[in-house]
Design a protein around this motif. Structure first.
Motif, mmCIF file in Angstrom:
data_model
loop_
_atom_site.group_PDB
_atom_site.id
_atom_site.type_symbol
_atom_site.label_atom_id
_atom_site.label_comp_id
_atom_site.label_asym_id
_atom_site.label_seq_id
_atom_site.Cartn_x
_atom_site.Cartn_y
_atom_site.Cartn_z
ATOM 1 N N ALA A 15 7.971 -151.652 53.783
ATOM 2 C CA ALA A 15 7.003 -151.407 54.785
ATOM 3 C C ALA A 15 7.381 -150.382 55.895
ATOM 4 C CB ALA A 15 6.340 -152.818 55.654
ATOM 5 N N HIS A 16 6.535 -150.021 56.569
ATOM 6 C CA HIS A 16 6.806 -149.074 57.670
ATOM 7 C C HIS A 16 7.012 -150.180 59.159
ATOM 8 C CE1 HIS A 16 6.407 -145.159 55.917
ATOM 9 N NE2 HIS A 16 5.347 -145.796 55.026
ATOM 10 N N VAL A 17 7.957 -149.920 59.755
ATOM 11 C CA VAL A 17 8.389 -150.933 60.845
ATOM 12 C C VAL A 17 7.945 -150.345 62.403
ATOM 13 C CG1 VAL A 17 10.109 -152.427 62.035
ATOM 14 C CG2 VAL A 17 10.146 -152.061 59.407
ATOM 15 N N PHE A 18 7.111 -151.219 62.917
ATOM 16 C CA PHE A 18 6.673 -150.791 64.187
ATOM 17 C C PHE A 18 7.202 -151.887 65.281
ATOM 18 C CE2 PHE A 18 3.704 -148.770 61.446
ATOM 19 C CZ PHE A 18 3.626 -147.373 61.798
ATOM 20 N N ASN A 27 1.017 -149.634 72.981
ATOM 21 C CA ASN A 27 1.269 -148.548 71.750
ATOM 22 C C ASN A 27 2.214 -149.055 70.853
ATOM 23 O OD1 ASN A 27 -1.010 -147.069 73.168
ATOM 24 N ND2 ASN A 27 0.634 -145.939 74.221
ATOM 25 N N TRP A 28 1.986 -148.628 69.770
ATOM 26 C CA TRP A 28 3.258 -148.988 68.880
ATOM 27 C C TRP A 28 4.058 -147.640 68.681
ATOM 28 C CZ3 TRP A 28 3.520 -153.623 66.909
ATOM 29 C CH2 TRP A 28 2.722 -154.545 66.975
ATOM 30 N N ILE A 29 5.649 -148.308 68.671
ATOM 31 C CA ILE A 29 6.783 -147.180 68.679
ATOM 32 C C ILE A 29 7.125 -147.220 66.913
ATOM 33 C CG2 ILE A 29 8.782 -146.418 69.335
ATOM 34 C CD1 ILE A 29 7.880 -147.491 72.037
ATOM 35 N N SER A 177 -5.813 -159.068 73.337
ATOM 36 C CA SER A 177 -7.229 -158.970 73.460
ATOM 37 C C SER A 177 -8.090 -157.909 73.985
ATOM 38 C CB SER A 177 -7.822 -160.379 74.120
ATOM 39 O OG SER A 177 -7.306 -160.576 75.242
ATOM 40 N N GLU A 178 -7.185 -157.204 74.874
ATOM 41 C CA GLU A 178 -7.522 -155.976 75.730
ATOM 42 C C GLU A 178 -7.773 -154.636 74.518
ATOM 43 O OE1 GLU A 178 -4.983 -155.567 78.890
ATOM 44 O OE2 GLU A 178 -6.164 -157.336 79.817
ATOM 45 N N GLY A 179 -7.545 -154.612 73.357
ATOM 46 C CA GLY A 179 -7.879 -153.444 72.756
ATOM 47 C C GLY A 179 -6.568 -153.053 71.925
ATOM 48 N N SER A 180 -5.224 -153.818 71.848
ATOM 49 C CA SER A 180 -4.562 -153.054 71.043
ATOM 50 C C SER A 180 -4.603 -153.423 69.607
ATOM 51 C CB SER A 180 -3.079 -154.019 71.430
ATOM 52 O OG SER A 180 -3.125 -155.281 71.026
ATOM 53 N N VAL A 181 -5.561 -154.283 69.334
ATOM 54 C CA VAL A 181 -5.824 -154.210 67.871
ATOM 55 C C VAL A 181 -6.390 -153.110 67.433
ATOM 56 C CG1 VAL A 181 -7.225 -155.586 66.259
ATOM 57 C CG2 VAL A 181 -6.216 -157.067 68.136
ATOM 58 N N SER A 182 -7.506 -152.445 67.905
ATOM 59 C CA SER A 182 -7.779 -151.296 67.424
ATOM 60 C C SER A 182 -6.631 -150.183 67.068
ATOM 61 C CB SER A 182 -8.854 -150.677 68.337
ATOM 62 O OG SER A 182 -8.445 -150.615 69.583
ATOM 63 N N GLU A 183 -5.832 -150.234 68.230
ATOM 64 C CA GLU A 183 -4.638 -149.313 68.275
ATOM 65 C C GLU A 183 -3.745 -149.499 66.932
ATOM 66 O OE1 GLU A 183 -2.720 -149.200 71.901
ATOM 67 O OE2 GLU A 183 -4.517 -148.367 73.091
ATOM 68 N N VAL A 184 -3.485 -150.862 66.588
ATOM 69 C CA VAL A 184 -2.609 -151.156 65.639
ATOM 70 C C VAL A 184 -3.428 -150.752 64.267
ATOM 71 C CG1 VAL A 184 -2.082 -153.195 64.166
ATOM 72 C CG2 VAL A 184 -1.736 -153.324 66.438
ATOM 73 N N TRP A 186 -5.198 -148.140 63.814
ATOM 74 C CA TRP A 186 -5.148 -146.741 63.932
ATOM 75 C C TRP A 186 -3.765 -146.263 63.380
ATOM 76 C CZ3 TRP A 186 -8.696 -143.303 63.434
ATOM 77 C CH2 TRP A 186 -9.891 -143.801 63.998
ATOM 78 N N GLU A 187 -2.730 -147.062 63.959
ATOM 79 C CA GLU A 187 -1.335 -146.618 63.422
ATOM 80 C C GLU A 187 -0.919 -147.172 61.928
ATOM 81 O OE1 GLU A 187 1.072 -145.308 65.150
ATOM 82 O OE2 GLU A 187 0.468 -145.381 66.979
ATOM 83 N N ALA A 188 -1.860 -148.264 61.704
ATOM 84 C CA ALA A 188 -1.667 -148.753 60.203
ATOM 85 C C ALA A 188 -2.051 -147.774 59.207
ATOM 86 C CB ALA A 188 -2.344 -150.081 60.168
ATOM 87 N N GLU A 189 -3.275 -147.265 59.499
ATOM 88 C CA GLU A 189 -4.033 -146.294 58.755
ATOM 89 C C GLU A 189 -3.468 -144.894 58.706
ATOM 90 O OE1 GLU A 189 -6.174 -147.175 56.446
ATOM 91 O OE2 GLU A 189 -6.222 -149.204 57.226
ATOM 92 N N PHE A 190 -2.427 -144.599 59.818
ATOM 93 C CA PHE A 190 -1.874 -143.240 59.978
ATOM 94 C C PHE A 190 -0.945 -142.818 58.673
ATOM 95 C CE2 PHE A 190 1.950 -140.803 61.002
ATOM 96 C CZ PHE A 190 1.464 -139.630 61.496
ATOM 97 N N PHE A 191 -0.349 -143.837 58.125
ATOM 98 C CA PHE A 191 0.534 -143.217 56.705
ATOM 99 C C PHE A 191 -0.443 -143.045 55.666
ATOM 100 C CE2 PHE A 191 3.451 -145.458 59.701
ATOM 101 C CZ PHE A 191 4.494 -144.447 59.549
#
Length: 356
Positions: A15-18, A27-29, A177-184, A186-191
């Motif tokens: 897996a890709h680790v963040f 944000n995810w790094i 709950s403030e919105g990091s789920v959507s950013e996750v 995006w990061e997940a679909e990036f690869f």
């Protein structure tokens, strides 16, 4: 840096680790440029379970699983869990939904095993130390952290530490709950998007190369067709005075017109291919359709070449018949000349007889 000698891996995946950005907590790094091996380890000596991932000589993940941890699927290929001891949130991007489900199921199994191990450890502690059992009922239930350094006594986490951990959990829940789920997501679909983009770019390069090759083939076909057209014109000029070749000439003219129409259709199809080249080739079906069109064009060109060959052969036969007729006319003329000469001699003989 990792005490893996006494631990045994019980499950491994890629897996890709963040890790969550400690500054923004939103944000995810990425922990590495490539996918890493992520494994569940069991320490039989300490009776604990850990999630470990190593990149090179560095431990990317070293998370001890506790019963209060929760693994959350935030998309079809991405999941995360919070580690209060490491004061971070880990995220994993998997290659498929099946890999994510397997990891989540194993997380639940290990979490349950950790819960049973802790309860068993607490029961054993209460049986061996009644005074500690009484104290345990007076404070909030929490796992025990021990530091067994040389000359140091065991340190137990106080109730205030439990309050701080509870506060940290609430803060992490609020952050998610403030919105990091959507950013996750995006990061997940990036690869996966990056892989798809690479495939599309490769397909576009291949399509461009095919179009260039088709253009060269079409130019060669046009040149060959022009040569055949000139050859037909020469044959028409040679048979212009032969009345029997008028019908063939009309047929050749009609064939030539058909050739011009087909060449025009080829040009239109090439223009269509050029216009399609400007857009991205989004599916293999379009590429197969283009290849099929090219094969049809090649088949049409072969048919035209065969028709031209038949026309040329027919004209050659007509010219041969004409030459044969001219030869026969010449022979007849020679015979007529002989007959006329003989007739003139007969007339002269008769004139002499009359005079005598």
């Amino acid at each position: 840096f990792l005490s893996l000698a006494r631990e045994q891996p019980i499950f491994s995946t890629r897996a890709h680790v963040f890790q969550i950005d400690p500054a923004t907590k939103r944000n995810w790094i990425p922990a590495s440029k490539h996918a890493l091996t992520v494994s569940y380890f069991y320490d039989a000596t300490r009776n604990v379970y850990r999630i470990i991932s190593v990149g090179g000589t560095k431990a990317i993940i070293n998370s001890t699983i506790t019963p209060n941890m929760t693994f959350t699927k935030t998309s079809q290929k991405f999941g995360q869990w919070a580690d209060s001891r490491a004061n971070t949130v880990y995220g994993l991007g998997f290659a498929s939904e099946q890999h994510l489900s397997q990891f989540a199921e194993k997380f639940q199994e290990v979490k349950e095993a950790a819960r049973l191990a802790r309860e068993k450890s607490q029961d054993k502690t209460e049986l061996t130390n009644p005074a500690l059992s009484i104290t345990a009922h007076q404070v909030l239930p929490s796992p025990i952290i021990s530091s067994n350094g040389p000359g140091e006594d065991k340190l137990f986490r106080s109730q205030s530490a439990d309050v701080e951990i509870t506060t940290e959990k609430e803060r992490l829940k609020k952050m998610l709950s403030e919105g990091s789920v959507s950013e996750v997501q995006w990061e997940a679909e990036f690869f996966s998007l990056q892989d798809n983009n690479n495939k599309l770019v490769a397909a576009l390069h291949e399509a461009n190369a095919n179009v260039d090759q088709w253009k060269k083939q079409l130019a060669a076909y046009q040149e060959e067709t022009e040569t055949l057209r000139q050859r037909v014109a020469e044959l028409e000029s040679q048979g212009a005075h032969d009345s029997s070749s008028e019908n063939n000439k009309e047929e050749l003219s009609q064939s030539l017109e058909e050739l011009e129409l087909l060449i025009k259709a080829k040009d239109e199809e090439i223009q269509l291919l050029k216009s399609q080249k400007c857009a991205r080739w989004e599916a293999e079906g379009e590429r197969e359709e283009t290849l099929q069109k090219l094969q049809e064009l090649e088949a049409r060109n072969a048919e035209l070449e065969q028709r031209l060959h038949l026309a040329e052969q027919s004209l050659a036969e007509t010219l041969a018949e004409r030459e044969k007729m001219q030869t026969e006319v010449t022979k007849v003329a020679e015979i007529m000349d002989v007959k006329i000469f003989e007739l003139s001699e007969i007339r002269q003989g008769l004139a002499k007889l009359v005079e005598s």
